[in-house]
Enzyme design. Sequence first.
Site, PDB file in Angstrom:
ATOM      1  CD  GLN A 286     111.872  12.696  20.683  1.00 38.84           C
ATOM      2  OE1 GLN A 286     111.999  11.746  19.989  1.00 38.84           O
ATOM      3  NE2 GLN A 286     110.486  12.837  21.280  1.00 38.84           N
ATOM      4  CE1 TYR A 315     100.743  15.558  27.879  1.00 39.85           C
ATOM      5  CE2 TYR A 315     100.198  17.475  26.049  1.00 39.85           C
ATOM      6  CZ  TYR A 315      99.703  16.194  26.960  1.00 39.85           C
ATOM      7  OH  TYR A 315      97.888  16.895  27.591  1.00 39.85           O
ATOM      8  CD  GLU A 336     107.533  15.327  31.220  1.00 36.25           C
ATOM      9  OE1 GLU A 336     107.417  15.262  29.946  1.00 36.25           O
ATOM     10  OE2 GLU A 336     107.421  14.582  31.820  1.00 36.25           O
ATOM     11  CG  ASP A 384     106.377  15.370  21.926  1.00 34.23           C
ATOM     12  OD1 ASP A 384     105.642  14.298  20.893  1.00 34.23           O
ATOM     13  OD2 ASP A 384     107.098  15.457  21.349  1.00 34.23           O
ATOM     14  CB  CYS A 411     104.181   9.469  19.149  1.00 33.22           C
ATOM     15  SG  CYS A 411     102.962   9.276  21.292  1.00 33.22           S
TER      16      CYS A 411
HETATM   17  N1  SAH Z   1     108.887  16.695  23.450  1.00 37.55           N
HETATM   18  C1  SAH Z   1     109.416  15.890  24.477  1.00 37.55           C
HETATM   19  C2  SAH Z   1     108.374  14.650  25.321  1.00 37.55           C
HETATM   20  C3  SAH Z   1     107.904  14.036  24.518  1.00 37.55           C
HETATM   21  S1  SAH Z   1     107.573  12.612  24.859  1.00 37.55           S
HETATM   22  C4  SAH Z   1     110.637  14.833  23.227  1.00 37.55           C
HETATM   23  O1  SAH Z   1     110.731  15.382  22.630  1.00 37.55           O
HETATM   24  O2  SAH Z   1     111.837  14.937  24.145  1.00 37.55           O
HETATM   25  C5  SAH Z   1     105.773  13.142  25.950  1.00 37.55           C
HETATM   26  C6  SAH Z   1     105.991  13.670  27.610  1.00 37.55           C
HETATM   27  O3  SAH Z   1     104.826  13.785  27.811  1.00 37.55           O
HETATM   28  C7  SAH Z   1     106.988  12.522  28.003  1.00 37.55           C
HETATM   29  O4  SAH Z   1     107.784  13.376  28.601  1.00 37.55           O
HETATM   30  C8  SAH Z   1     105.628  12.466  29.830  1.00 37.55           C
HETATM   31  O5  SAH Z   1     106.936  12.626  30.425  1.00 37.55           O
HETATM   32  C9  SAH Z   1     104.736  13.387  29.274  1.00 37.55           C
HETATM   33  N2  SAH Z   1     103.792  14.116  29.516  1.00 37.55           N
HETATM   34  C10 SAH Z   1     102.876  12.066  30.050  1.00 37.55           C
HETATM   35  N3  SAH Z   1     101.900  12.950  30.469  1.00 37.55           N
HETATM   36  C11 SAH Z   1     101.318  13.874  31.141  1.00 37.55           C
HETATM   37  C12 SAH Z   1     100.634  15.246  31.388  1.00 37.55           C
HETATM   38  N4  SAH Z   1      99.546  14.435  31.313  1.00 37.55           N
HETATM   39  N5  SAH Z   1     101.127  16.194  31.833  1.00 37.55           N
HETATM   40  C13 SAH Z   1     102.189  17.123  31.460  1.00 37.55           C
HETATM   41  N6  SAH Z   1     103.089  15.830  30.925  1.00 37.55           N
HETATM   42  C14 SAH Z   1     102.646  14.754  30.256  1.00 37.55           C
END
Ligand code: SAH
Length: 456
Positions: A286, A315, A336, A384, A411
């Site tokens: 982040q 996620y 993830e 997320d 977001c």
């Molecule tokens: N919660 C974390 C990341 C949020 S960003 C933080 O706050 O740092 C969203 C994340 O979802 C990214 O890391 C992306 O790689 C992942 N992502 C995207 N599509 C996805 C899916 N279908 N299943 C699991 N993860 C996914």
Amino acid sequence: MKVQLPVHKQEKRTGVVADLTYQGNGVIKVDHYPIFLPNALPGEEVTFVVTKLTKNFAWGRVLEWHSKSPDRVDLKDQRYLQTGIAPLGHLAYPAQLAFKRKLIVDLLQKAHLDLPVAETMGMKRPDHYRNKAQVPVKLIRGKLTTGFYKRGSHDLVPIEDFYIQDPKIDQAILAVRNVARQYRLTPYDEEHHRGDLRTIMVRRGYYSHQVMVVLVTRTAKLSHREEIVAAIRERVPELTSLIQNVNGQRTNKLLGLENHVLWGQATIEDQLLGIDFKISPLSFYQVNPQQTERLYQTAIDQAELDGSQTVIDAYCGIGTISLAVAKHAKQVYGVEIVPEAIADAKQNAEYNGIENAEFVVGKAEEQMQKWQAVGLKPDVLIVDPPRKGLDESLIEAAGKMGPQKVIYVSCNPATLVRDLVRFQAAGYRVSKPIQPVDQFPQTTHVESVTLLEKMN
Ligand code: SAH
């Protein structure tokens, strides 16, 4: 069929700006046909020229302001608007926060959802907050130059103070630029796919003050390597890690997959809510550490954990939320899609001595169904997702697993609202005002936390 549009190209008009779009442009409508005007605020009377037409909307440029909005602030440098570094930089910060809240309110209204939205949680100092910069390098009038692209183009606008980045990062970029000039590295030329240096990336830990500099080069060759390393070490005092990343592709992607440590460590460290994280060049992390802590804390508070709960963090990225939650939960499961991120998450868990967090690589929507099939019963589900929001099958699986609480970190308000409707259909209701948290001051990004609870 030729459509008759109410304006023509180069036409000059005067009107009052009616609204501000989610992209931060003013809009004036002529016979219901919208014309988008950068740098125009609601209520302002402006004379503009139509610059570009499409069937459904047009673009214009303001030539003259006949009145100005009380919410307008003097942005000291128009380049922040031109480049999209700060598309809301001309709007006073309290009005930015109100704008972000209103975006959510309007979308809820459109979806006929009658839900309260809290005031946006803002920053005390809404500038120079980013802990990461990725700056393109180009040849301008014979000189290797750093800056930012003009919106929608690859024309580099030279910039030294990036306004929303940690000033120490701006300094590091200039130091590296000067070293690159001194040792005559050639800037990457997109058109001919020639040159050495494509991008300079810098990260700085908010608490640790450790600095990582990444030189993104077209080939693995780096002439004057030793001199360059010595000069960067000397001029970037907080340097902890100096990396060469090789990106040999003709691509808009900034980083390649190949990293070489030129000096120091392969990662830097920083903390979030008291947890240590190791961050490698390719990790997602982040970018606004202060607001991220507030965002996560809001989510943790809403979960009301007392150490007895099972939590799923879908996620999960490098496990930032999972690990922050683990202290307060019995067991945490993270999923993830990016394998490197899960490798980081596992390492970070170990590094912090956290044993009640388990991480899996996979698509959240598929993994949720697998967990459901083996009878996992989470008390709390945290999601997320990226901008496209949740897959319907994830909401379905969640409905079957039946966690008491779902915490939705979003977001993108448009997909949030869509998904809230689906969660309602699956037996959940929003039980607290939606809480927008400003993660990206001066830009149009809107993050929020929503608590849903199962209806019994
Ligand atoms: N919660 C974390 C990341 C949020 S960003 C933080 O706050 O740092 C969203 C994340 O979802 C990214 O890391 C992306 O790689 C992942 N992502 C995207 N599509 C996805 C899916 N279908 N299943 C699991 N993860 C996914």
